[in-house]
Design an enzyme around this catalytic site. Structure first.
Site: not given
Ligand code: SAM
Ligand code: SF4
Ligand code: DTB
Length: 322
Positions: A52, A56, A59, A96, A127, A187, A261
């Site tokens: 990606c 973030c 992530c 989802c 979802c 959501c 949730r």
């Molecule tokens: N890339 C898209 C986005 O960022 O909206 C969809 C997938 S992203 C992984 C969805 C959500 O997963 C993130 O917004 C975050 O809230 C949650 N998430 C991701 N990594 C996480 C982690 N290590 N611990 C808890 N929540 C996490």
């Molecule tokens: Fe990409 Fe992870 Fe951020 Fe979603 S949460 S935009 S998958 S880096």
């Protein structure tokens, strides 16, 4: 936001209430709007994993961090449908699908729309969480029957730039608006344990609670620390259990009709901790052995916990026999 339903001062007062009082108030609200014995089960599937372009800080899927994650392109349609079928057999009612994209690639739209139709045809709610959308894409997903779109605020407007630098809070809010306007249910929630202050938590819940209408579904995640990500490597203080439960209770009070949730982080939570989250008003979980790239409690263990608590999964009349 049309008219402020809750001020930050109102929300701060909830954070400062004695825990026991807050739990009582959350239970009263919960019982007024929901069956306190029902839990909704959503199953996750990562349909496109890793690489990606976003940064973030929590992530595993950002290309910037060395998290030893196996990158996988968009999964075949048949494999996605097979996973959805299994999720339904296991008792889930919502499926989802998550993709590690900043924005949805236009060339994948026909395939994504077919997937929505096929998963809906299995009798599951759908979802998707795929990153930013254009208005046309949101409308097109709505026409295909997509029930929910997940797009989290994650934290406060003020703290956001410390967690993510490749997009703005406003980008997030704009996508949520497009989803709402297209007719898809929203959501949206956040992550606790990113090193945020109480003020940040107040600010994030203020944003969510003042959306009009409020999100139908609110995932409250506890950070899953992933080695190689900045937040895990900085070793930020994990959120204290009582503070996490408080966040659930406050979400319930502020968003009485929403599904709240209990999301990521259950793998390290005791059953007693989860029970308190249900008593605080959580009425939904991510269900299935995997979240997106990390583990979730196994389904047998979850069914045993539901049985101990007398919780009945949505759509299943009786507590399940194991
Ligand atoms: N890339 C898209 C986005 O960022 O909206 C969809 C997938 S992203 C992984 C969805 C959500 O997963 C993130 O917004 C975050 O809230 C949650 N998430 C991701 N990594 C996480 C982690 N290590 N611990 C808890 N929540 C996490
Ligand atoms: Fe990409 Fe992870 Fe951020 Fe979603 S949460 S935009 S998958 S880096
Ligand atoms: C949400 O709020 N939490 C889910 C879902 N929406 C997409 C994701 C949790 C991911 C946890 C870390 C992982 O498995 O990669």
């Amino acid at each position: 936001m049309v008219q402020e339903k809750f001020s930050k001062k109102d929300i701060k007062a909830y954070f400062e209430k004695p825990f026991i009082e807050l739990m009582f108030e959350a239970q009263v609200v919960h019982r007024k709007h929901h069956n306190p014995l029902e839990v909704q089960l959503s199953t996750l599937l990562s349909i496109k994993t890793g690489a990606c372009v976003e940064d973030c800080g929590y992530c595993s899927q950002s290309a910037r961090y060395d998290t030893k994650l196996e990158v996988e392109p968009l999964m075949d349609e048949e494999e996605i449908i097979e996973n959805a079928r299994k999720a339904r057999l296991n008792g889930g009612t919502r499926f989802c699908m998550g993709a590690a994209w900043k924005n949805v690639p236009e060339k994948e739209m026909p395939k994504l729309k077919r997937i929505i139709e096929e998963v809906n045809a299995l009798g599951l709610e759908t979802c998707m969480t795929l990153g930013g959308l254009t208005r046309d894409q949101a409308e097109s997903f709505n026409e295909s029957g997509l029930d929910y779109y997940n797009h989290n605020l994650d934290t406060s407007r003020e703290y956001y730039k410390d967690i993510i630098t490749t997009r703005t809070y406003q980008d997030r809010l704009d996508t949520i608006d497009l989803v709402r306007e297209s007719g898809i249910k929203v959501c949206s929630g956040g992550i606790m344990g990113l090193g945020e202050t109480q003020e940040d938590r107040i600010s994030m819940f203020w944003e969510l609670a003042n959306m009009d209408p409020q999100p139908e579904s609110v995932p409250v995640n506890q950070l899953v620390p992933i080695p190689g990500t900045p937040l895990a490597d900085k070793k930020v203080e994990p959120v204290a259990s009582f503070d996490f439960i408080k966040c659930i209770a406050i979400s319930r009070i502020l968003m009485p009709k929403s599904q709240i949730r209990l999301s990521a982080g259950r793998e390290v939570m005791s059953e007693e901790m989860q029970a308190m989250c249900f008593m605080a008003g959580a009425n939904s979980v991510f269900f299935g052995d995997r979240l997106l790239t990390t583990n979730n409690p196994d389904t047998c263990k979850d069914y045993q916990m539901f049985k101990k608590l007398g919780l009945v999964p949505q759509g299943q009349e009786e507590p399940v026999e194991i």
